[in-house]
Design an enzyme around this catalytic site. Structure first.
Site, PDB file in Angstrom:
ATOM      1  CB  SER A   1      -9.517  -5.528   9.924  1.00  0.00           C
ATOM      2  OG  SER A   1      -9.383  -5.027   8.907  1.00  0.00           O
TER       3      SER A   1
ATOM      4  CG  LEU B   1      -5.438  -7.225  20.013  1.00  0.00           C
ATOM      5  CD1 LEU B   1      -6.289  -5.964  20.205  1.00  0.00           C
ATOM      6  CD2 LEU B   1      -4.896  -7.632  21.238  1.00  0.00           C
TER       7      LEU B   1
ATOM      8  CG  HIS C   1      -2.071  -1.050   0.931  1.00  0.00           C
ATOM      9  ND1 HIS C   1      -2.939  -1.373   2.079  1.00  0.00           N
ATOM     10  CD2 HIS C   1      -2.582  -1.696   0.185  1.00  0.00           C
ATOM     11  CE1 HIS C   1      -3.771  -2.308   1.496  1.00  0.00           C
ATOM     12  NE2 HIS C   1      -3.567  -2.410   0.462  1.00  0.00           N
TER      13      HIS C   1
ATOM     14  N   GLY D   1      -2.169  -9.012  12.625  1.00  0.00           N
ATOM     15  CA  GLY D   1      -2.640  -7.680  12.891  1.00  0.00           C
ATOM     16  C   GLY D   1      -3.487  -7.122  11.715  1.00  0.00           C
TER      17      GLY D   1
HETATM   18  P1  OAD Z   1      -7.236  -2.376  10.481  1.00  0.00           P
HETATM   19  O1  OAD Z   1      -7.492  -1.238  11.273  1.00  0.00           O
HETATM   20  O2  OAD Z   1      -8.570  -2.437   9.562  1.00  0.00           O
HETATM   21  O3  OAD Z   1      -7.306  -3.661  11.480  1.00  0.00           O
HETATM   22  C1  OAD Z   1      -6.294  -3.691  12.385  1.00  0.00           C
HETATM   23  C2  OAD Z   1      -6.261  -5.226  13.154  1.00  0.00           C
HETATM   24  O4  OAD Z   1      -5.272  -5.340  13.940  1.00  0.00           O
HETATM   25  C3  OAD Z   1      -7.638  -5.729  13.670  1.00  0.00           C
HETATM   26  O5  OAD Z   1      -7.980  -6.684  13.239  1.00  0.00           O
HETATM   27  C4  OAD Z   1      -7.284  -5.707  15.143  1.00  0.00           C
HETATM   28  O6  OAD Z   1      -7.960  -6.855  16.054  1.00  0.00           O
HETATM   29  C5  OAD Z   1      -5.732  -6.155  15.086  1.00  0.00           C
HETATM   30  N1  OAD Z   1      -5.025  -5.561  16.124  1.00  0.00           N
HETATM   31  C6  OAD Z   1      -5.263  -4.238  16.913  1.00  0.00           C
HETATM   32  N2  OAD Z   1      -4.229  -4.298  17.790  1.00  0.00           N
HETATM   33  C7  OAD Z   1      -3.411  -5.293  17.752  1.00  0.00           C
HETATM   34  C8  OAD Z   1      -2.517  -5.834  18.473  1.00  0.00           C
HETATM   35  N3  OAD Z   1      -1.799  -5.079  19.496  1.00  0.00           N
HETATM   36  N4  OAD Z   1      -1.812  -7.140  18.351  1.00  0.00           N
HETATM   37  C9  OAD Z   1      -2.475  -7.767  17.309  1.00  0.00           C
HETATM   38  N5  OAD Z   1      -3.550  -7.425  16.511  1.00  0.00           N
HETATM   39  C10 OAD Z   1      -3.946  -6.363  16.689  1.00  0.00           C
HETATM   40  O7  OAD Z   1      -5.980  -2.318   9.715  1.00  0.00           O
HETATM   41  P2  OAD Z   1      -5.545  -3.237   8.350  1.00  0.00           P
HETATM   42  O8  OAD Z   1      -6.277  -4.739   8.350  1.00  0.00           O
HETATM   43  O9  OAD Z   1      -4.202  -2.970   8.101  1.00  0.00           O
HETATM   44  O10 OAD Z   1      -5.020   0.574   3.345  1.00  0.00           O
HETATM   45  O11 OAD Z   1      -6.268  -2.545   7.327  1.00  0.00           O
HETATM   46  C11 OAD Z   1      -5.953  -2.616   5.906  1.00  0.00           C
HETATM   47  C12 OAD Z   1      -5.930  -1.582   5.124  1.00  0.00           C
HETATM   48  O12 OAD Z   1      -6.998  -0.695   5.389  1.00  0.00           O
HETATM   49  C13 OAD Z   1      -4.996  -0.436   5.279  1.00  0.00           C
HETATM   50  O13 OAD Z   1      -3.562  -0.641   4.762  1.00  0.00           O
HETATM   51  C14 OAD Z   1      -5.393   0.810   4.617  1.00  0.00           C
HETATM   52  C15 OAD Z   1      -6.949   0.683   5.090  1.00  0.00           C
HETATM   53  O14 OAD Z   1      -7.584   0.976   4.129  1.00  0.00           O
HETATM   54  C16 OAD Z   1      -4.710   1.493   2.544  1.00  0.00           C
HETATM   55  O15 OAD Z   1      -4.550   2.630   3.034  1.00  0.00           O
HETATM   56  C17 OAD Z   1      -4.898   1.524   1.081  1.00  0.00           C
END
Ligand code: OAD
Ligand code: ZN
Length: 247
Positions: A176, A201, A105, A174
């Site tokens: 979603s 988590l 990204h 980590g």
């Molecule tokens: P999200 O904010 O959607 O999800 C974060 C994930 O991290 C969730 O599943 C939480 O349960 C988990 N989480 C939070 N704290 C944690 C911890 N301490 N240890 C382990 N897990 C933890 O973020 P992404 O999945 O990265 O794209 O989102 C994907 C994309 O959505 C991003 O790259 C961004 C956004 O649109 C772009 O900018 C193109």
């Protein structure tokens, strides 16, 4: 043993970078289409640049955590047999020492010209703004953060696809599982014979596509998982992948 690890915002959460999705689906108070689409940039480039400038500045205040370091150690052991794919635009993986890394990204520390597509490094001390001139084509009003917005195609999908096809083990850390195409990587890797592990988590939207689940803060679960993989004697102890178990 070939391994692909996909990381998302959750791996950087304990370093102090907020994840994307809060209860209202807002990113730090902004609607996604305001700050993460080409149309949003066209409507209000000042706001979009300010949003990412703030995030770029924040990088100077945060450090990699134990999960980033553990994945860098895994790379030291596996070399070219590990591909780390991150959806994160921060630089915490490279600061922990990871080198075989795909920023699918994009990166906060790079900028791109909307006119000629040239990608260059940002000056970490200076903000991006409408007055910036492209170093290649010399045009103004077109420097944007080199981050992939909704509706745009992520970077290096061919390289990622090739790695998924030959992986024995796929781990998602980590993330979603709500944003394509990364959300489909686990099922893809599985179709090609990889064992899949979800490290989060709590259960993600795609939990059913994983053979194994490790729930807890990434700074604890990832080092534990890497230790288990690498073993005390330094030999890899990845549970035999389906590819071999079935043959
Ligand atoms: P999200 O904010 O959607 O999800 C974060 C994930 O991290 C969730 O599943 C939480 O349960 C988990 N989480 C939070 N704290 C944690 C911890 N301490 N240890 C382990 N897990 C933890 O973020 P992404 O999945 O990265 O794209 O989102 C994907 C994309 O959505 C991003 O790259 C961004 C956004 O649109 C772009 O900018 C193109
Ligand atoms: Zn240009």
């Amino acid at each position: 043993m070939k391994v692909v690890v996909l990381t998302g915002a959750g791996i950087s959460a304990e370093s102090g970078i907020r994840t994307f999705r809060d209860a209202n689906g807002l990113w730090e108070g902004h609607a996604v289409d305001q700050v993460a689409t080409r149309a949003g940039f066209g409507r209000n480039p000042g706001l979009v640049n300010r949003f990412y400038n703030q995030r770029r500045r924040q990088l100077r205040e945060v450090e990699p955590n134990a999960a980033h370091f553990a994945l860098a150690q895994l790379e030291q052991r596996l070399g070219d047999d590990l591909l780390l794919v991150t959806q994160n635009v921060d630089d915490l993986h490279e600061r922990a020492g990871s080198k075989r890394l795909v920023h699918m990204h994009g990166e906060l520390l790079k900028k791109r010209c909307i006119w000629c597509e040239e990608v260059t490094l940002c000056n970490p001390e200076a903000d991006l703004g409408p007055g910036d001139v492209c170093e290649k084509c010399g045009r103004e009003m077109g420097m944007r953060p080199d981050v992939v917005w909704f509706g745009e195609i992520p970077y290096e999908l061919d390289r990622i696809q090739a790695a998924l096809e030959t992986a024995d083990l796929f781990a998602a850390v980590g993330t979603s599982g709500l944003v394509e195409p990364a959300s489909r990587f686990a099922s893809k890797a599985r179709v090609f014979g990889a064992r899949t592990v979800e490290i989060n988590l709590s259960e993600s939207a795609r939990a059913a596509e994983f053979d194994e689940h490790l729930y807890g803060p990434a700074s604890e679960t990832v080092p534990e998982w890497v230790r288990r993989l690498v073993g005390d004697g330094g030999e890899l102890k990845v549970e035999t992948a389906y590819r071999f178990a079935m043959s």
